[in-house]
Scaffold this motif. Structure first.
Motif, PDB file in Angstrom:
ATOM      1  N   GLN A  19      41.465  41.529  39.551  1.00  0.00           N
ATOM      2  CA  GLN A  19      40.853  41.033  40.781  1.00  0.00           C
ATOM      3  C   GLN A  19      39.351  41.224  40.891  1.00  0.00           C
ATOM      4  O   GLN A  19      38.705  40.618  41.750  1.00  0.00           O
ATOM      5  CB  GLN A  19      41.512  41.712  41.988  1.00  0.00           C
ATOM      6  CG  GLN A  19      41.203  43.193  42.154  1.00  0.00           C
ATOM      7  CD  GLN A  19      42.156  44.093  41.383  1.00  0.00           C
ATOM      8  OE1 GLN A  19      42.909  43.617  40.545  1.00  0.00           O
ATOM      9  NE2 GLN A  19      42.130  45.378  41.672  1.00  0.00           N
TER      10      GLN A  19
ATOM     11  N   ASN B 222      38.460  43.772  44.704  1.00  0.00           N
ATOM     12  CA  ASN B 222      37.743  42.528  44.454  1.00  0.00           C
ATOM     13  C   ASN B 222      36.299  42.721  44.926  1.00  0.00           C
ATOM     14  O   ASN B 222      36.037  43.001  46.094  1.00  0.00           O
ATOM     15  CB  ASN B 222      38.394  41.367  45.202  1.00  0.00           C
ATOM     16  CG  ASN B 222      37.828  40.018  44.788  1.00  0.00           C
ATOM     17  OD1 ASN B 222      36.627  39.840  44.670  1.00  0.00           O
ATOM     18  ND2 ASN B 222      38.713  39.056  44.558  1.00  0.00           N
TER      19      ASN B 222
ATOM     20  N   ARG C 140      46.801  38.534  43.620  1.00  0.00           N
ATOM     21  CA  ARG C 140      45.899  38.798  42.501  1.00  0.00           C
ATOM     22  C   ARG C 140      44.446  38.739  42.944  1.00  0.00           C
ATOM     23  O   ARG C 140      43.585  39.381  42.340  1.00  0.00           O
ATOM     24  CB  ARG C 140      46.113  37.766  41.370  1.00  0.00           C
ATOM     25  CG  ARG C 140      47.469  37.722  40.707  1.00  0.00           C
ATOM     26  CD  ARG C 140      48.062  39.084  40.441  1.00  0.00           C
ATOM     27  NE  ARG C 140      49.002  39.446  41.491  1.00  0.00           N
ATOM     28  CZ  ARG C 140      49.264  40.700  41.868  1.00  0.00           C
ATOM     29  NH1 ARG C 140      48.645  41.715  41.308  1.00  0.00           N
ATOM     30  NH2 ARG C 140      50.146  40.954  42.807  1.00  0.00           N
ATOM     31  N   ILE C 141      44.161  37.971  43.996  1.00  0.00           N
ATOM     32  CA  ILE C 141      42.785  37.813  44.455  1.00  0.00           C
ATOM     33  C   ILE C 141      42.534  38.505  45.798  1.00  0.00           C
ATOM     34  O   ILE C 141      41.458  39.039  46.035  1.00  0.00           O
ATOM     35  CB  ILE C 141      42.410  36.310  44.538  1.00  0.00           C
ATOM     36  CG1 ILE C 141      40.901  36.128  44.751  1.00  0.00           C
ATOM     37  CG2 ILE C 141      43.216  35.597  45.622  1.00  0.00           C
ATOM     38  CD1 ILE C 141      40.455  34.684  44.565  1.00  0.00           C
TER      39      ILE C 141
END
Length: 204
Positions: A103, A133, A127-128
């Motif tokens: 990420q 992130n 995942r994002i």
């Protein structure tokens, strides 16, 4: 269109080597040869890869996650994605979904099809939309795109996924608001889900 959007994201995030994840659970088409034997036909991932390379993306920056890859091999790949060395990664829900940590620089996530279960859709987006992130630290939005063929079952697949998700949530909350479409509470629940299903930009 997916190739076009991938190239756009690569350009928009080029300064920090942003990455793109592309999901599809039905990326292969199976045909039959002259003897009737089942053979592999069109491969969506290989097609996207070839088109990206033709547009100037380095082959070393594109990786297709395939079934059978060892854990060690995949960990090495995802480390390279987090480092921005691999900028486009393609896979299905099973190979690229649960338990994958890639990420850090993930700028765009693309759904080429709708998975059967809402939890799989959530796993993909996870995942994002997750801690770690760097876009959150930088105060930058990320992109989640859904593709389908116009006037096909693709559109109804996403709608069915949305309905399933809302129905499951209502059960988990001890409510059955979605059972009655005339129920104002049901409409509010559906509207609240618009951010997940219809908005291409998400703020972490």
């Amino acid at each position: 269109k997916a190739v076009e959007e991938t190239l756009r994201s690569l350009k928009d995030s080029s300064k920090y080597k942003g990455t793109i994840a592309i999901f599809c659970d039905a990326q292969n088409r199976w045909d039959k040869d002259e003897t009737g034997k089942k053979v592999k036909g069109f491969d969506l991932f290989e097609d996207i890869k070839a088109k990206l390379i033709a547009k100037g993306v380095a082959e070393s920056e594109i990786m297709i996650i395939k079934p059978g890859m060892t854990v060690a091999r995949k960990e090495k790949i995802f480390d390279a994605v987090n480092a921005g060395e691999i900028r486009v990664v393609l896979g299905n829900t099973k190979t690229l979904g649960t338990g994958v940590n890639m990420q850090e620089r993930l700028h765009t996530l693309i759904h080429m099809d709708a998975p059967d279960r809402p939890m799989d859709y959530t796993q993909r987006n996870g995942r994002i939309l997750r801690q770690g992130n760097l876009h959150k630290e930088w105060g930058m939005p990320v992109r989640i795109l859904r593709f389908g063929v116009e006037d096909s079952l693709d559109v109804t697949s996403y709608q069915r996924l949305k309905t399933k998700s809302g129905f499951i949530d209502s059960i988990m909350d001890g409510k059955l608001a979605l059972m009655d479409p005339t129920n104002p509470e049901g409409r509010i629940l559906e509207e609240d889900e618009e951010g997940l299903f219809d908005n291409p930009v998400a703020v972490l």
